[in-house]
Design a protein around this motif. Structure first.
Motif, short mmCIF file in Angstrom:
data_model
loop_
_atom_site.label_atom_id
_atom_site.label_comp_id
_atom_site.label_asym_id
_atom_site.label_seq_id
_atom_site.Cartn_x
_atom_site.Cartn_y
_atom_site.Cartn_z
N VAL A 38 0.44 -1.41 0.49
CA VAL A 38 0.07 -0.24 -0.21
C VAL A 38 0.81 1.01 0.60
CG1 VAL A 38 -2.18 0.86 1.09
CG2 VAL A 38 -1.67 -1.21 2.02
N PRO A 39 1.56 2.18 -1.22
CA PRO A 39 2.10 3.59 -1.00
C PRO A 39 0.52 4.06 -0.76
CG PRO A 39 1.71 1.82 -3.26
CD PRO A 39 0.97 1.26 -2.50
N LEU A 40 1.75 4.95 1.20
CA LEU A 40 0.91 5.57 1.09
C LEU A 40 1.78 7.32 0.80
CD1 LEU A 40 0.48 4.35 5.23
CD2 LEU A 40 -0.97 4.48 2.69
N ARG A 66 7.01 6.72 -9.42
CA ARG A 66 6.62 5.98 -10.77
C ARG A 66 8.18 4.66 -9.93
NH1 ARG A 66 9.09 9.97 -13.32
NH2 ARG A 66 8.91 11.28 -11.68
N ILE A 67 8.29 4.64 -9.07
CA ILE A 67 10.28 4.45 -9.45
C ILE A 67 10.55 3.64 -8.26
CG2 ILE A 67 13.49 4.85 -9.57
CD1 ILE A 67 12.65 7.57 -11.01
N LEU A 122 -1.27 -2.28 -4.73
CA LEU A 122 -2.02 -1.43 -4.79
C LEU A 122 -2.11 0.61 -5.39
CD1 LEU A 122 -4.08 -1.01 -1.36
CD2 LEU A 122 -4.26 -2.63 -3.37
N PRO A 123 -2.64 1.10 -6.25
CA PRO A 123 -2.50 2.64 -6.28
C PRO A 123 -1.63 3.27 -5.67
CG PRO A 123 -4.46 1.88 -7.35
CD PRO A 123 -4.65 0.90 -6.33
N PHE A 124 -1.02 4.73 -5.42
CA PHE A 124 -1.01 5.16 -4.27
C PHE A 124 -2.00 6.18 -4.23
CE2 PHE A 124 -0.78 8.09 -7.91
CZ PHE A 124 -1.40 9.57 -7.49
N LEU A 125 -1.35 6.08 -2.85
CA LEU A 125 -3.55 6.85 -2.11
C LEU A 125 -3.79 7.78 -2.59
CD1 LEU A 125 -5.23 7.04 0.40
CD2 LEU A 125 -2.85 7.84 1.91
N TRP A 157 -10.04 9.18 -1.42
CA TRP A 157 -9.64 10.15 -0.93
C TRP A 157 -9.24 11.20 -1.97
CZ3 TRP A 157 -6.04 9.81 3.17
CH2 TRP A 157 -4.84 11.14 3.75
N GLN A 158 -9.55 11.35 -3.06
CA GLN A 158 -9.98 12.37 -3.74
C GLN A 158 -11.19 13.34 -3.28
OE1 GLN A 158 -9.72 11.66 -7.75
NE2 GLN A 158 -7.31 10.86 -7.20
#
Length: 434
Positions: free
Chosen positions: A281-283, A292-293, A311-314, A320-321
């Motif tokens: 989970v990229p927070l 990206r890297i 998962l996609p970044f938060l 979240w948006q």
């Protein structure tokens, strides 16, 4: 060639061996058998239709179904007749359901209509399963939904099944729980029910299905502070999630020298017992170089130990948006009418990004939140420099405490993870992950 006229009558000891020869015959002319049924020259017995249905192509199956519908045949025969999925069969069944309004006439048709798996039939099946009516009819409609489960619009199906899980009929509610567990991300689909009062029998079914979908361990990827220090608010979040999920939750900081060990997750390296073995989970709130890297490289490293879900970044999560938009709207509402309020949109203060993906993301974020994104270096401690005084509100795009929130604590307030709206969202979404 075996012909209808030579078929031994029901009860004859020669009948079944004769039908087996028909079943094994190369390229039988099924048309002559259907024609004999249409003319009434053959009795539509179960054993004959069992053999015949297995040899029909799409056109033959359509013709057999049309014969059954025209003669209002034995309902017990219909499952043998409507096996093949064709547009013509779907249209015939749909027309028959619409024309036959009596529940007893619709009962055998609804499961086969769902079996055809045409999305156009979802609204009818969903409506009949939900609305007040005879229980057998509702169960037949729900069986149709179960038979075509993968074909229906997922979001609408999930909402309908969640509603049905609270139905006064425990049989229907229990089947709705079973179907929710079969959906993609079944654990996430079932999660709302864990917070609702349910019929005791339905609650037992939910607990069994929930226990059969154990979650994977979580690895929260964060930036971290100098020396790999992880802010306390993120550590508290990980501890709460571990308690709620009953599985290990660890944090990997980009600033740390080493990641958590695979052994700390309680699963031997290389184990395939859980699919996936780990969920990353990229927070991160922005699609910068870390997303990206660094995150793909981290995922690659962990895949050496087993299957990994990333998962996609938060910041890319629609939920979240929406939470950012709601928080900004609440801030503006509180300050509305004050002497300091200005006509400009509220601010989202963020770390500067490169053009390209980062710029496109910020344009999207501004559209969703109705705010103005302002690149703000962490050294911007001067209120005049970031022009906070003339804006109705400003929100730092900082998940945990950093140099920006610490340099302007009175003007910016708490980092996002310490605000109830965002913390509750993270706990809710991450607790429900498969």
């Amino acid at each position: 060639m075996l012909v209808p006229a030579a078929l031994p009558p029901p009860g004859s000891p020669e009948r079944w061996p004769w039908l087996q020869r028909l079943r094994r015959q190369d390229n039988p002319d099924c048309g002559v058998w259907i024609e004999a049924l249409e003319r009434g020259q053959l009795e539509p017995a179960v054993d004959l239709l069992t053999v015949l249905a297995g040899r029909l192509d799409g056109a033959g199956s359509d013709r057999l179904l049309a014969w059954w519908l025209a003669t209002a045949g034995d309902p017990d025969l219909l499952p043998l007749i409507g096996r093949v999925r064709t547009p013509r069969s779907a249209a015939l069944l749909r027309q028959a359901v619409n024309e036959r309004t009596a529940p007893e006439q619709r009962l055998p048709l609804l499961p086969l209509l769902g079996h055809q798996r045409d999305p156009i039939d979802y609204p009818l099946l969903a409506r009949l399963s939900l609305e007040a009516g005879p229980l057998p009819l509702r169960r037949a409609a729900l069986e149709g939904l179960a038979l075509g489960l993968s074909a229906w619009p997922l979001a609408a199906l999930r909402r309908q099944l969640l509603s049905l899980a609270g139905d006064l009929q425990p049989q229907l509610a229990s089947q709705a729980v079973d179907l929710l567990a079969r959906l993609p991300r079944g654990r996430w689909a079932l999660f709302p029910l864990t917070r609702r009062p349910l019929d005791p029998l339905v609650g037992q079914r939910l607990r069994r299905r929930w226990a059969a979908l154990p979650p994977s361990p979580l690895l929260l990827i964060v930036h971290g502070r100098a020396g790999g220090v992880i802010p306390g608010e993120l550590q508290n979040l990980a501890s709460e999630l571990e308690r709620l999920r009953g599985r290990p939750v660890r944090i990997q900081a980009l600033t740390a020298q080493a990641p958590p060990s695979p052994a700390s997750f309680g699963t031997p390296a290389g184990s395939a017992d859980l699919q996936p073995w780990l969920t990353l989970v990229p927070l991160f709130l922005l699609p910068g170089s870390h997303v990206r890297i660094d995150v793909p490289a981290i995922a690659t490293a962990w895949r050496a130990h087993g299957p990994v879900r990333r998962l996609p970044f938060l910041g890319a999560w629609p939920s979240w948006q929406r939470a950012l938009a709601a928080e900004l709207a609440a801030m503006v509402q509180v300050q509305d009418g004050s002497a300091d309020s200005g006509p400009e949109a509220p601010l989202l203060l963020h770390h500067p990004l490169e053009d390209g993906l980062g710029a496109r993301y910020l344009v999207h974020l501004q559209s969703v939140t109705q705010a103005r994104c302002l690149p703000t270096p962490y050294t911007a401690a001067d209120l005049q420099e970031i022009k906070l005084a003339i804006h109705p509100g400003a929100l730092p795009l900082a998940l945990a405490a950093n140099r920006l929130t610490e340099s302007l604590p009175e003007q910016l307030g708490m980092p996002l993870v310490e605000r109830p709206r965002f913390r509750q969202l993270l706990v809710r979404e991450l607790e429900a992950l498969p």
